[in-house]
Design a protein around this motif. Structure first.
Motif, PDB file in Angstrom:
ATOM      1  N   ASP A   6       6.407  -4.760  14.884  1.00  0.00           N
ATOM      2  CA  ASP A   6       7.839  -5.000  14.893  1.00  0.00           C
ATOM      3  C   ASP A   6       8.355  -5.500  13.548  1.00  0.00           C
ATOM      4  O   ASP A   6       9.545  -5.674  13.379  1.00  0.00           O
ATOM      5  N   THR A   7       7.480  -5.759  12.596  1.00  0.00           N
ATOM      6  CA  THR A   7       7.902  -6.294  11.311  1.00  0.00           C
ATOM      7  C   THR A   7       8.217  -5.176  10.332  1.00  0.00           C
ATOM      8  O   THR A   7       7.814  -4.036  10.518  1.00  0.00           O
ATOM      9  N   GLU A   8       8.925  -5.535   9.300  1.00  0.00           N
ATOM     10  CA  GLU A   8       9.286  -4.584   8.259  1.00  0.00           C
ATOM     11  C   GLU A   8       8.037  -4.159   7.477  1.00  0.00           C
ATOM     12  O   GLU A   8       7.126  -4.961   7.288  1.00  0.00           O
ATOM     13  N   PRO A   9       8.043  -2.933   6.984  1.00  0.00           N
ATOM     14  CA  PRO A   9       6.911  -2.517   6.137  1.00  0.00           C
ATOM     15  C   PRO A   9       6.944  -3.249   4.800  1.00  0.00           C
ATOM     16  O   PRO A   9       8.003  -3.713   4.360  1.00  0.00           O
ATOM     17  N   VAL A  10       5.808  -3.355   4.163  1.00  0.00           N
ATOM     18  CA  VAL A  10       5.719  -3.916   2.822  1.00  0.00           C
ATOM     19  C   VAL A  10       6.202  -2.825   1.868  1.00  0.00           C
ATOM     20  O   VAL A  10       5.750  -1.683   1.947  1.00  0.00           O
ATOM     21  N   GLU A  28      -3.845   7.291  -4.287  1.00  0.00           N
ATOM     22  CA  GLU A  28      -4.899   7.557  -3.305  1.00  0.00           C
ATOM     23  C   GLU A  28      -5.232   6.291  -2.519  1.00  0.00           C
ATOM     24  O   GLU A  28      -5.418   6.334  -1.300  1.00  0.00           O
ATOM     25  N   ALA A  29      -5.315   5.152  -3.203  1.00  0.00           N
ATOM     26  CA  ALA A  29      -5.632   3.884  -2.534  1.00  0.00           C
ATOM     27  C   ALA A  29      -4.524   3.494  -1.557  1.00  0.00           C
ATOM     28  O   ALA A  29      -4.804   3.058  -0.437  1.00  0.00           O
ATOM     29  N   LEU A  30      -3.280   3.667  -1.971  1.00  0.00           N
ATOM     30  CA  LEU A  30      -2.160   3.327  -1.087  1.00  0.00           C
ATOM     31  C   LEU A  30      -2.133   4.240   0.135  1.00  0.00           C
ATOM     32  O   LEU A  30      -1.896   3.775   1.260  1.00  0.00           O
ATOM     33  N   ALA A  31      -2.426   5.523  -0.050  1.00  0.00           N
ATOM     34  CA  ALA A  31      -2.485   6.454   1.083  1.00  0.00           C
ATOM     35  C   ALA A  31      -3.598   6.051   2.051  1.00  0.00           C
ATOM     36  O   ALA A  31      -3.417   6.103   3.274  1.00  0.00           O
ATOM     37  N   ALA A  32      -4.729   5.612   1.527  1.00  0.00           N
ATOM     38  CA  ALA A  32      -5.835   5.166   2.379  1.00  0.00           C
ATOM     39  C   ALA A  32      -5.443   3.914   3.161  1.00  0.00           C
ATOM     40  O   ALA A  32      -5.816   3.761   4.332  1.00  0.00           O
ATOM     41  N   MET A  33      -4.682   3.028   2.551  1.00  0.00           N
ATOM     42  CA  MET A  33      -4.233   1.810   3.238  1.00  0.00           C
ATOM     43  C   MET A  33      -3.264   2.155   4.364  1.00  0.00           C
ATOM     44  O   MET A  33      -3.323   1.543   5.438  1.00  0.00           O
ATOM     45  N   GLY A  37      -3.712   1.790   8.708  1.00  0.00           N
ATOM     46  CA  GLY A  37      -2.784   1.111   9.606  1.00  0.00           C
ATOM     47  C   GLY A  37      -1.838   0.124   8.955  1.00  0.00           C
ATOM     48  O   GLY A  37      -1.047  -0.512   9.640  1.00  0.00           O
ATOM     49  N   HIS A  38      -1.901  -0.014   7.642  1.00  0.00           N
ATOM     50  CA  HIS A  38      -0.977  -0.921   6.961  1.00  0.00           C
ATOM     51  C   HIS A  38       0.391  -0.264   6.887  1.00  0.00           C
ATOM     52  O   HIS A  38       0.506   0.907   6.560  1.00  0.00           O
ATOM     53  N   ARG A  39       1.418  -1.051   7.199  1.00  0.00           N
ATOM     54  CA  ARG A  39       2.785  -0.531   7.171  1.00  0.00           C
ATOM     55  C   ARG A  39       3.337  -0.686   5.761  1.00  0.00           C
ATOM     56  O   ARG A  39       3.777  -1.757   5.373  1.00  0.00           O
ATOM     57  N   LEU A  40       3.272   0.406   5.011  1.00  0.00           N
ATOM     58  CA  LEU A  40       3.753   0.410   3.643  1.00  0.00           C
ATOM     59  C   LEU A  40       4.884   1.409   3.491  1.00  0.00           C
ATOM     60  O   LEU A  40       4.854   2.485   4.089  1.00  0.00           O
ATOM     61  N   GLU A  41       5.838   1.051   2.689  1.00  0.00           N
ATOM     62  CA  GLU A  41       6.895   1.969   2.273  1.00  0.00           C
ATOM     63  C   GLU A  41       6.700   2.121   0.771  1.00  0.00           C
ATOM     64  O   GLU A  41       6.996   1.210   0.003  1.00  0.00           O
ATOM     65  N   LEU A  63       0.406  -1.103 -19.346  1.00  0.00           N
ATOM     66  CA  LEU A  63      -0.346   0.045 -18.831  1.00  0.00           C
ATOM     67  C   LEU A  63       0.310   0.586 -17.579  1.00  0.00           C
ATOM     68  O   LEU A  63       0.987  -0.143 -16.849  1.00  0.00           O
ATOM     69  N   SER A  64       0.068   1.860 -17.315  1.00  0.00           N
ATOM     70  CA  SER A  64       0.521   2.482 -16.067  1.00  0.00           C
ATOM     71  C   SER A  64      -0.635   2.504 -15.085  1.00  0.00           C
ATOM     72  O   SER A  64      -1.784   2.591 -15.500  1.00  0.00           O
ATOM     73  N   PRO A  65      -0.328   2.426 -13.804  1.00  0.00           N
ATOM     74  CA  PRO A  65       0.981   2.257 -13.213  1.00  0.00           C
ATOM     75  C   PRO A  65       1.389   0.785 -13.140  1.00  0.00           C
ATOM     76  O   PRO A  65       0.544  -0.095 -13.070  1.00  0.00           O
ATOM     77  N   LEU A  66       2.682   0.578 -13.133  1.00  0.00           N
ATOM     78  CA  LEU A  66       3.248  -0.731 -12.805  1.00  0.00           C
ATOM     79  C   LEU A  66       3.409  -0.735 -11.293  1.00  0.00           C
ATOM     80  O   LEU A  66       3.945   0.217 -10.732  1.00  0.00           O
ATOM     81  N   VAL A  67       2.919  -1.758 -10.616  1.00  0.00           N
ATOM     82  CA  VAL A  67       3.024  -1.844  -9.153  1.00  0.00           C
ATOM     83  C   VAL A  67       3.771  -3.122  -8.789  1.00  0.00           C
ATOM     84  O   VAL A  67       3.409  -4.216  -9.239  1.00  0.00           O
ATOM     85  N   LEU A  68       4.820  -2.948  -7.989  1.00  0.00           N
ATOM     86  CA  LEU A  68       5.599  -4.071  -7.480  1.00  0.00           C
ATOM     87  C   LEU A  68       5.408  -4.143  -5.976  1.00  0.00           C
ATOM     88  O   LEU A  68       5.328  -3.103  -5.310  1.00  0.00           O
ATOM     89  N   VAL A  69       5.319  -5.335  -5.431  1.00  0.00           N
ATOM     90  CA  VAL A  69       5.228  -5.543  -3.982  1.00  0.00           C
ATOM     91  C   VAL A  69       6.474  -6.312  -3.578  1.00  0.00           C
ATOM     92  O   VAL A  69       6.706  -7.427  -4.060  1.00  0.00           O
ATOM     93  N   ASP A  70       7.274  -5.695  -2.729  1.00  0.00           N
ATOM     94  CA  ASP A  70       8.557  -6.270  -2.308  1.00  0.00           C
ATOM     95  C   ASP A  70       9.382  -6.709  -3.515  1.00  0.00           C
ATOM     96  O   ASP A  70       9.989  -7.780  -3.529  1.00  0.00           O
TER      97      ASP A  70
END
Length: 103
Positions: A6-10, A28-33, A37-41, A63-70
């Motif tokens: 019921d929670t929002e995706p990360v 590839e790592a994000l797709a595997a997560m 079952g991890h709720r990612l957008e 360096l690339s990639p730059l990754v931001l979480v929320d």
């Protein structure tokens, strides 16, 4: 544990560059997560776009990639998968069956 569903995706933002193998590995790592079952957008922004350039400058990513979480800086360069899994599994949106499967 239905509350986890019921929670929002990360929200993950990936600012990537063409021909970047660290970027490909991150996707590839994000797709595997997500498959685990991890709720990612996941949103991808090209480093050559005006938004991508602004984010790289704002977060001083060398360096690339730059990754931001929320919206907050998480990493640049090779994605630290274990650190990201720990972060995801510590959140209420973590899958009920939290795994340590390789991503």
């Amino acid at each position: 544990m239905t509350a986890a569903h019921d929670t929002e995706p990360v929200r993950i933002t990936v600012v990537d560059a063409p021909g970047c193998h660290f970027c490909e590995d991150a996707h590839e790592a994000l797709a595997a997560m997500v498959r685990a079952g991890h709720r990612l957008e996941v949103r991808t922004i090209g480093v050559g776009s005006s938004e991508g350039r602004a984010l790289v400058q704002r977060h001083r990513a060398a360096l690339s990639p730059l990754v931001l979480v929320d919206g907050a800086f998480f990493s640049h360069g090779r994605l630290p998968k274990g650190k990201l899994l720990q972060l995801l599994e510590s959140r209420p949106s973590a899958p009920a069956h939290a795994t340590t499967a390789e991503a």
